[in-house]
Each structure stands twice: as structure tokens, then as C-alpha cells.
Enzyme design. Structure first.
Site, PDB file in Angstrom:
ATOM      1  N   ARG A 303       0.810  -1.214   0.000  1.00 30.00           N
ATOM      2  CA  ARG A 303       0.000   0.000   0.000  1.00 30.00           C
ATOM      3  C   ARG A 303       0.847   1.269   0.000  1.00 30.00           C
ATOM      4  NH1 ARG A 303      -2.101   4.072  -0.105  1.00 30.00           N
ATOM      5  NH2 ARG A 303      -4.218   4.710   0.459  1.00 30.00           N
ATOM      6  N   LYS A 304       2.054   1.162   0.530  1.00 29.30           N
ATOM      7  CA  LYS A 304       2.963   2.313   0.643  1.00 29.30           C
ATOM      8  C   LYS A 304       2.270   3.510   1.302  1.00 29.30           C
ATOM      9  CE  LYS A 304       6.013   1.131  -3.239  1.00 29.30           C
ATOM     10  NZ  LYS A 304       5.260   0.007  -3.851  1.00 29.30           N
ATOM     11  N   TYR A 305       1.797   3.292   2.515  1.00 28.11           N
ATOM     12  CA  TYR A 305       1.145   4.359   3.279  1.00 28.11           C
ATOM     13  C   TYR A 305       2.092   5.541   3.433  1.00 28.11           C
ATOM     14  CZ  TYR A 305      -2.345   0.831   4.520  1.00 28.11           C
ATOM     15  OH  TYR A 305      -3.327  -0.122   4.469  1.00 28.11           O
TER      16      TYR A 305
END
Length: 474
Positions: A303-305
């Protein structure tokens, strides 16, 4: 045999030539000390050098064979040279910095992988200088497991070396040296007591293995992992003999599940981009978790928050996808600061979960700097329970053997796509760059026969890993 009389003669000689000094000094390790051992002066005293080389030979080489000797630069180099000549043993020389021209070697001399090398040093406090030499020798495939030193300062160096699988022998301990000097009236009993009290109270910091991470097998690293998901992933890799992570970048849930049915047994980790799936339903998650259990792999939602803590907490636990309920681990940027890790750590609801923090990227022209990477690693160290590892490209990005290096951008042949993604070979990312888990996407997903391609990747990656932990890196 090294006799007490010979050691006493050497101790007094070292005192006479001012190689042992008393006062207030600073060691390389940053520790203040009332006694300093300075062997640089011995090059001007051939009789003392000869005495030292003979005693070190009797201490470590007389009854044991090694292929090479190597002196820690620079003070121990002349001693190592004398021992090499006296015993007709090959000598290797370690440079402090690789040459920028010619062969660019760090280790000079002729050797072959698997050869044993005895390290020679003058004095050990923390063991850091010896470990630097050990690291470079081991990177060349040499066995570096023993060091002989003139003086052990008894401040933790011997223990630090043992942690790194290096056994140390010494001619003197500092206590023994002080006892000789007091006995022979070279120093007062009061000075002697001050030094002994100092040794009891001041120890060097414990050393984390410099490059131990990439030489340790997954099973050993599982034992020191703090994050539960890292521990689980290490064990899965060891049991299944695969360090392949499959990136299922497909927009059809049916195609993803069909692919995992075929290749699940060959992977340790499956990386998803849940928000690109066009026919997403909760049934997909149920089936995905079933496959993960059946084939013993973990799920990473890429997701690469990268938002403030409160928003990330909602993105992770709420909405359509409810990632926190099914993903064993997720990816996140460190850009927003520690709040993002606090948010993820507080949103696991008691479940074992993990985070791969982005420290480096494989895309051409990315804006991540060296300082950003170093700050990311320092930030992660404050949250050991949630950090599974780092998404990064270099083996020296971090040192903790309980943390996993996840490296994307891998294909069997080096290449670059039209959007700037750079692909490296398995050999480069594992042997040179230190990857633990390797992400492969299009190389398998877009192949005519994904199963056979997955097997090729799995076998190639595992072969590189076994070569690495054997210490035989070419």
C-alpha cells in the site's frame, strides 16, 4: 611455549620504549583511559619486534596451521610481515579503502575461497578494528575466525569478537601487564589499582555484527527477530527453501487466485496491490487467506502508506479493503515521520502484523537521498515490534540480523522498462546487494508458463542465498 619470564621481559621492554603510557588518553572506541598502549613506536626497535613475533608465533601458530596471516592496518602490519617471513606463511594485506584504479581490491595477495586466515592485531578494546578486517576477509570468501593480539584491554572486545564468531588469544591481558609493571617497580601500586578499577567500571559497547546479517542463515536470524512476522517469514523461507516474493500485479481476482493455486508452493511471500483489482469482493480475501494457509506463504499489501498517522490508521483498518484484517504486513513511507509507525502499531488489534518501511527505491530518478535512508533506519529502530524489514537496495542500509531486506526490481537479466523501473539480476541483488527476500512480478506473471518460470526464479534465488551464507561469494 610462551613462558612467564618471556612475557615479563616483553612487558618491561614495552615500558622502556614508551609503548605503554600512563595519563589520560582517548581510545579509537571513544573511551577515556588512564593507560594507553602505543605500538607504533616498535618499528624503531627491531629487537622488540622480533620478540613480539616469536611470542605470537608460539601463542597461536606453532601448533595450528593456517593458510594466511593478515595484520590489522596499520600498526600490526610489520608484525604480520615478520611472522609471515619467519613461518613461511602466506600474508594478505587489507587496505583501509579500496583503490579507485586498477583492480580496486580491498584484500591484496593470492588466495582462494575457503582459505583460512589468522588475523594479527596489537591491542583490542572494543574489537571494532578487528571486525572491519574480518568483514572484508569474509566478503572475499576467506575463513576469518581467529585473531591473536598482544594486549587484551579486557573492556569487552573479546566478547564482541566472540559474538561475531571470532576467537581471540592474547599475550597479555591488561591486568597481567599491570601486575608485571607493579612487581618490577615500573609503576606504583596506586597507579596499578587505578587502572584495574577503571577496567572494572568502563566497558566498550557491545558490537552488533558488521555484516553478520547477510552471512547468517534464515533459521538463525529468526531466533533474533523481534517482529513476529519477520520471525515467521524467516522460518517459512528456511522450511520451503524459497526466498521468492511474487508480486501479483493483476486486476482480476480470478486470475490472481488461479495463479497462486499454481505457484503458491514456490513462494514465501505474495505481494498484492488490492486497490487495482477491478472485481474485488470479500470472497477474494477469504480465498486468498485459504491459499496462504495451504501453501504456507505470507501476504504483503504493498500500500505504501504515506499520510499523517490518523489517516493511515483509517486507511489500514477501515474502508472497503480493511487491510489490517488480512494482510500479514504492509509497506509504508517514512516521509510523514514517526506518527505513521505509531498509527500502524496501534491499529493491529492484537494481531501479529508487520511493516516494511521504504528506505530506498528501484525506480530511476527517485528522490530518496542517503540522509533520508539513514533517518528512516534510525526511526524504525524505535519500533522493533512492528518493523518486519526495509524495502531497500543495498546490504549496508541496515545491520540488524533480525530485520529483513526486501528488494524489488529483479529479473533474470538486467534491464529497464519504459517507465524507468530498473531490473537487476538475482546474483546482483542477493550476493552483492544483500537482499533477503526478492520481489519478482512481470518476470513470472507475464510469462508464457508462469509455473516453470517461478521454479527457475525460486531455484536461482535460493542458490544465490546458499552461496552467500556459505561465505563463498565470488
Amino acid at each position: 611455549m610462551v613462558t612467564d619470564s618471556k612475557l615479563e621481559e616483553l612487558a618491561i621492554s614495552l615500558y622502556k620504549i614508551d609503548a605503554v603510557k600512563f595519563g589520560e588518553f582517548m581510545t579509537k572506541s571513544g573511551i577515556k583511559t588512564p593507560v594507553y598502549f602505543d605500538l607504533r613506536v616498535i618499528v624503531s626497535y627491531p629487537d622488540v619486534m622480533d620478540m613480539i613475533s616469536v611470542l605470537l608465533y608460539e601463542c597461536a601458530l606453532k601448533d595450528k596451521k593456517c593458510d594466511h596471516v593478515c595484520g590489522v592496518p596499520y600498526t600490526a602490519l610489520p608484525i604480520a610481515t615478520l611472522i609471515s617471513v619467519k613461518t613461511k606463511t602466506s600474508m594478505l594485506m587489507r587496505r583501509k579503502e579500496a583503490k579507485s584504479y586498477g583492480t580496486k581490491k580491498v584484500i591484496e595477495g593470492h588466495y582462494k575461497q575457503g582459505d583460512s586466515c589468522l588475523i594479527i592485531e596489537d591491542v583490542v578494546t572494543s574489537g571494532s578494528s578487528v571486525l572491519e578486517t574480518v568483514t572484508d576477509l569474509r566478503r572475499e570468501g576467506l575463513k576469518a575466525e581467529e585473531v591473536v593480539v598482544i594486549l587484551d584491554r579486557e573492556q569487552g572486545g573479546k566478547q564482541n569478537l566472540a559474538i561475531n564468531n571470532v576467537q581471540m588469544k592474547s599475550l597479555f591481558t591488561m591486568t597481567e601487564l599491570i601486575d608485571i609493571l607493579v612487581k618490577n617497580n615500573k609503576i606504583t601500586e596506586e597507579i596499578g589499582k587505578d587502572v584495574i578499577n577503571y577496567l572494572k567500571n568502563v566497558q566498550a559497547p557491545q558490537s552488533v555484527p558488521e555484516f553478520e546479517r547477510i552471512l547468517l542463515p534464515y533459521e538463525k536470524r529468526a531466533e533474533v527477530a523481534t517482529n513476529a512476522i519477520a520471525k515467521q517469514l524467516f522460518n517459512i523461507m528456511a522450511i520451503k527453501k524459497t526466498n521468492l516474493c511474487l508480486s501479483v500485479d493483476l486486476t482480476s481476482s480470478t486470475k490472481i487466485l488461479d495463479l497462486l493455486e499454481k505457484v503458491g508452493e514456490h513462494v514465501c511471500l505474495v505481494k498484492t496491490h488490492i486497490d487495482i483489482i477491478e472485481d474485488f469482493t470479500s470472497d477474494f480475501i477469504v480465498r486468498l487467506k485459504q491459499l496462504a494457509q495451504t501453501y504456507n506463504f505470507l501476504i504483503l499489501e504493498d500500500r505504501k502508506y504515506a499520510d499523517i498517522g490518523n489517516t493511515v490508521s483509517l486507511q489500514y483498518s477501515k474502508g472497503l479493503y480493511k487491510v489490517g484484517e488480512w494482510a500479514d504486513c504492509v509497506t509504508a513511507h517514512s516521509l510523514p515521520g514517526e506518527g505513521i509507525l505509531k498509527a500502524l502499531n496501534n491499529s493491529t488489534n492484537g494481531l501479529s502484523r508487520g511493516v516494511f518501511l521504504l528506505a530506498e527505491m528501484s525506480s530511476e530518478g527517485n528522490l530518496i537521498t542517503k540522509d533520508y535512508t539513514e533517518t528512516t533506519v534510525k526511526m524504525a529502530a524505535k519500533y522493533p515490534d512492528i518493523i518486519t524489514g526495509f524495502v531497500c537496495q543495498k546490504k549496508d542500509t541496515f545491520k540488524d540480523p533480525g530485520v529483513i531486506q526486501l528488494t524489488p526490481g529483479v529479473q533474470l537479466e538486467s534491464s529497464k522498462d519504459e517507465l524507468g523501473q530498473v531490473y537487476n539480476t538475482p546474483e546482483k541483488v542477493i550476493l552483492e546487494n544483500g537482499a533477503d527476500v526478492v520481489v519478482v512480478g512481470r518476470g513470472i506473471v507475464a510469462a508464457k508458463n508462469p509455473v516453470s518460470e517461478a521454479i527457475i526464479y525460486k531455484d536461482t534465488l535460493w542458490r544465490c542465498y546458499t552461496k552467500r551464507v556459505s561465505g563463498k561469494m565470488e
